[in-house]
Enzyme design. Structure first.
Site, mmCIF file in Angstrom:
data_model
loop_
_atom_site.group_PDB
_atom_site.id
_atom_site.type_symbol
_atom_site.label_atom_id
_atom_site.label_comp_id
_atom_site.label_asym_id
_atom_site.label_seq_id
_atom_site.Cartn_x
_atom_site.Cartn_y
_atom_site.Cartn_z
ATOM 1 N N ASP A 1 -14.103 1.924 -5.008
ATOM 2 C CA ASP A 1 -12.985 1.521 -4.163
ATOM 3 C C ASP A 1 -13.148 0.084 -3.677
ATOM 4 O O ASP A 1 -14.244 -0.493 -3.713
ATOM 5 C CB ASP A 1 -12.870 2.472 -2.970
ATOM 6 C CG ASP A 1 -11.424 2.734 -2.556
ATOM 7 O OD1 ASP A 1 -10.557 1.901 -2.881
ATOM 8 O OD2 ASP A 1 -11.168 3.766 -1.914
ATOM 9 N N ASP B 1 -2.447 5.323 -3.424
ATOM 10 C CA ASP B 1 -2.876 6.323 -2.449
ATOM 11 C C ASP B 1 -1.733 7.260 -2.076
ATOM 12 O O ASP B 1 -1.954 8.259 -1.382
ATOM 13 C CB ASP B 1 -3.390 5.637 -1.177
ATOM 14 C CG ASP B 1 -4.824 5.162 -1.317
ATOM 15 O OD1 ASP B 1 -5.509 5.589 -2.261
ATOM 16 O OD2 ASP B 1 -5.261 4.350 -0.482
ATOM 17 N N TRP C 1 0.835 -1.189 0.000
ATOM 18 C CA TRP C 1 0.000 0.000 0.000
ATOM 19 C C TRP C 1 0.882 1.255 0.000
ATOM 20 O O TRP C 1 1.850 1.357 0.750
ATOM 21 C CB TRP C 1 -0.910 0.022 1.239
ATOM 22 C CG TRP C 1 -1.698 1.294 1.315
ATOM 23 C CD1 TRP C 1 -2.818 1.603 0.598
ATOM 24 C CD2 TRP C 1 -1.394 2.437 2.109
ATOM 25 N NE1 TRP C 1 -3.232 2.890 0.900
ATOM 26 C CE2 TRP C 1 -2.375 3.423 1.835
ATOM 27 C CE3 TRP C 1 -0.384 2.735 3.030
ATOM 28 C CZ2 TRP C 1 -2.382 4.672 2.452
ATOM 29 C CZ3 TRP C 1 -0.396 3.989 3.641
ATOM 30 C CH2 TRP C 1 -1.382 4.934 3.356
ATOM 31 N N CYS D 1 -10.443 2.086 -8.062
ATOM 32 C CA CYS D 1 -9.473 2.264 -6.988
ATOM 33 C C CYS D 1 -9.510 1.025 -6.109
ATOM 34 O O CYS D 1 -10.557 0.408 -5.934
ATOM 35 C CB CYS D 1 -9.821 3.510 -6.176
ATOM 36 S SG CYS D 1 -8.770 3.793 -4.735
#
Length: 726
Positions: free
Chosen positions: A462, A532, A179, A510
């Site tokens: 998302d 992100d 991430w 996303c």
């Protein structure tokens, strides 16, 4: 002696006769070709060749037999098989022989070849599909497996494709990350044995490893030299690539769904269809291969790939969950005055009994939070319209918080194992899309939001967690291993229904950033949110890797605050804009938090972006200097007619004495045209090292052979150079 010579001659004639009897199947584009060989003596099919397109039919006779086109388990188990079937009687072997092949022009204009193979004993049938795109040098392939028995069989392995290469030496470039740290590139030689790239995360499956690779053959390819393959699996779930080098330095490449805990029971007469594997080959290095995929994607795979993409202002990093109607109205007005085309309302707008004020509640309850938005979403859509811009909204329809009305009503709708403690990640659970009722619900979330609020032009879809405790209340006990497959199939059914009902709405995919980037999902989506992490320095690396496979128009990139919220890094506003404008521009930085000078600069930057957006989104990409090997990095886009180009260059390390003087040898220009140079997005009243070149004209040949030469000194110094043919 004479008898011996006659015997030798007889053997040679017999061999030649056998070769002549073999049937060849040619799958080709303008520049590359795969040649399959049907053996006359046993009916088995082999891949004899994969490389540059051959001109003369007679040369086919000299090709080696090659490797079996779809190697089976249980017969000659020297190497990893493409298919492994447990037949109804328990027999674990399969032998596939040729039945027929057909070639025709597909609806999209590609050359479609389908080859039918069959096990004569058990009736198992395999159909190999190849779609060849001539101008783009891209081949798309998938497999259909048909159970010809009267009882179910168990599929243990079911590859999308199996390719054979004979280059002797191979280098694999893989992509890895986490991430906010996606897209790291690393290259290593492939030696004897196996190398596996895979994921077992279920959803958000690309978090650590996206389903793509670069393979250099013979020598390690550079941007402009060497034989290279770019491969990508179109599957929004668990995948596996297996690279196996044998004792003769031949390479087998197997792609498809990861068979890990994914045994699949195939009923009598049923068909199993694998995901599509896409690949291109170039003998002119990486840049050519990337342009092949970009051109193909815009024309055939990316939704509305011939259209432009909107600029947007997102409220997320300005407000996070803490906003109300008045704050959003102000941001909408600011977005309009700044020059953006769309405002995006992010997470936190929904939930009544369990209001979404942080990430531990509300997911699943997609009713407007009346305390935050007393006049509803429709009021904000009208506010956007009054201000001359479009409105977009954030959704995460596949997920649910335990603190939600939906979970209270349907605890059996989530993916989890019975008799085990619920495992939460980001305080949420995944809805089980194997279940048709769940599919209907997830579709209704998107459909109702758009129908109840006509005028919504954009959705950010998302998906913020991956699968753990992988069990399904919907699937029977003996079908639990179907979960990884049926979830993705259910997801695609939802995507298809959304697109059928709302084809005009732009949708960003996303997944906590880049947890979902594959060409199967891009059939339904306009663009990806690739990370992100909005730190412009990190984005250079993330975008550098991702552009090997995806065109810039699909890569949403936002200007954010400084210090960056994810890394704390401080970077100049110009640098942040210049990096974001090399992809699809958006912004999280809020005008309310900017000085008047910053607002003025930003408005002008957005205006200038519109003057070259078409070149970036639809032009040919050329990577000039890699950030992995240079203190300075550069890339450029060239319009199809070579009338216009735009160069982006950034200095990543400060140079104290003498500056960085790396030459930018431009590419893709017409050597016979003359181009005028102008620097874009300049800071007002600030002297620039580009002044000696500003407004001057040079031939394309000069710019490609002598290059652009100007120094850069300071870390995060950046330049955008526009080239216009005169």
């Amino acid at each position: 002696m004479k008898i011996k010579r006659l015997a030798i001659l007889f053997c040679l004639l017999a061999t030649a006769s056998a070769i002549m009897a073999d049937e060849f199947i040619r799958i080709n584009t303008n520049n590359i070709e795969m040649i399959l060989r049907v053996k006359s003596d046993n009916g088995r099919v082999f891949q004899s060749y994969l490389g540059k397109r051959l001109k003369f039919e007679s040369d086919l006779l000299h090709l080696p037999q090659g490797g079996e086109v779809y190697l089976t388990h249980g017969m000659e188990d020297y190497f990893e098989p493409a298919i492994d079937v447990r037949h109804a009687d328990g027999n674990a072997s399969t032998l596939l022989t040729y039945v027929e092949h057909k070639q025709e022009t597909a609806a999209d204009g590609s050359q479609h070849t389908v080859i039918t193979l069959q096990d004569k004993v058990y009736g198992t049938q395999v159909r190999l599909h190849f779609f060849a795109y001539a101008d783009e040098d891209v081949i798309k392939t998938h497999t259909e497996i048909v159970n010809g028995e009267k009882k179910p069989v168990m599929l243990e392995k079911y590859a999308s494709s199996m390719l054979h290469l004979t280059g002797g030496k191979y280098w694999l470039t893989e992509f890895s990350g986490n991430w906010a740290d996606e897209g790291h590139m690393s290259t290593a030689p492939l030696n004897f044995g196996k190398k596996v790239l895979d994921t077992k995360l279920g959803t958000r499956a690309n978090l650590f490893t996206p389903p793509m690779f670069i393979l250099s053959v013979g020598e390690q390819a550079t941007e402009d030299h060497g034989q290279v393959m770019l491969g990508q699996l179109g599957w929004t779930g668990n995948f596996r690539f297996t690279f196996e080098v044998d004792e003769s330095d031949n390479l087998r490449l197997i792609s498809g769904i990861n068979p890990y805990f994914s045994s699949y029971e195939l009923g009598a007469k049923e068909t199993f269809t694998t995901p599509e594997f896409f690949f291109t080959m170039s003998y002119e290095g990486l840049s050519r291969a990337s342009r092949n995929l970009h051109n193909w994607a815009r024309k055939y795979q990316l939704k509305d790939g011939q259209k432009g993409r909107l600029t947007l202002l997102n409220n997320w990093e300005a407000t996070y969950f803490d906003f109300n109607e008045g704050i959003l109205s102000t941001i909408i007005k600011d977005a309009s005055e700044m020059g953006f085309e769309l405002f995006l309302l992010d997470d936190g707008w929904f939930g009544e009994k369990y209001p979404r004020n942080n990430d531990d509640a509300g997911l699943g309850d997609w009713m407007v939070n009346s305390k935050k938005l007393p006049n509803g979403i429709g009021y904000l859509v009208e506010e956007a319209t009054r201000n001359g811009i479009k409105f977009g909204i954030w959704l995460e329809p596949e997920m649910v918080n335990p603190r939600s009305e939906l979970y209270e009503k349907h605890p059996d709708w989530v993916i989890t194992q019975p008799n085990r403690e619920i495992d939460l990640s980001r305080n949420q659970l995944i809805l089980d899309l194997c279940n048709p009722k769940v599919q209907d619900y997830v579709f209704s979330v998107v459909d109702n939001t758009l129908k109840e609020n006509p005028g919504i032009a954009y959705v950010k879809w998302d998906c913020n967690r991956f699968v753990t405790n992988s069990g399904s209340y919907y699937l029977s006990a003996d079908k639990q291993s179907h979960l990884w497959i049926e979830y993705v199939r259910g997801l695609y059914r939802v995507f298809e229904r959304v697109r059928a009902n709302h084809p005009e709405v732009s949708i960003m995919l996303c997944s906590g950033g880049g947890g979902r980037i594959d060409y199967a999902s891009l059939r339904y989506f306009d663009e990806f949110w690739i990370s992100d992490n909005t730190d412009a320095f990190n984005r250079i690396f993330i975008q550098w890797g991702t552009t090997h496979f995806f065109p810039a128009m699909a890569l949403a990139s936002h200007v954010s605050a400084s210090p960056c919220h994810q890394t704390g890094r401080v970077t100049p506003l110009k640098f942040r804009f210049d990096v974001a404008m090399s992809a699809k521009l958006g912004m999280d930085l809020q005008p309310m938090n900017m000085t008047e000078e910053e607002k003025s600069f930003s408005k002008k930057a957005i205006e200038e972006y519109y003057t070259f957006r078409e070149i970036v989104q639809h032009g040919d990409l050329y990577r000039l200097l890699s950030p992995y090997t240079n203190p300075r990095t550069a890339m450029m886009y060239v319009s199809e007619d070579k009338q216009d180009a735009v160069v982006f260059t950034y200095l990543l390390e400060k140079v104290i004495n003498g500056g960085n003087n790396q030459v930018l040898y431009l590419k893709g220009l017409d050597p016979n045209k003359t181009y005028r140079l102008n620097e874009l997005n300049k800071e007002p009243n600030k002297w620039t090292w580009f002044y000696e070149l500003e407004g001057k004209s040079y031939t394309g040949e000069y710019l490609m052979k002598y290059g652009l030469r100007f120094p850069m000194y300071n870390q995060f110094e950046s330049k955008i150079i526009r080239l216009t043919a005169e």
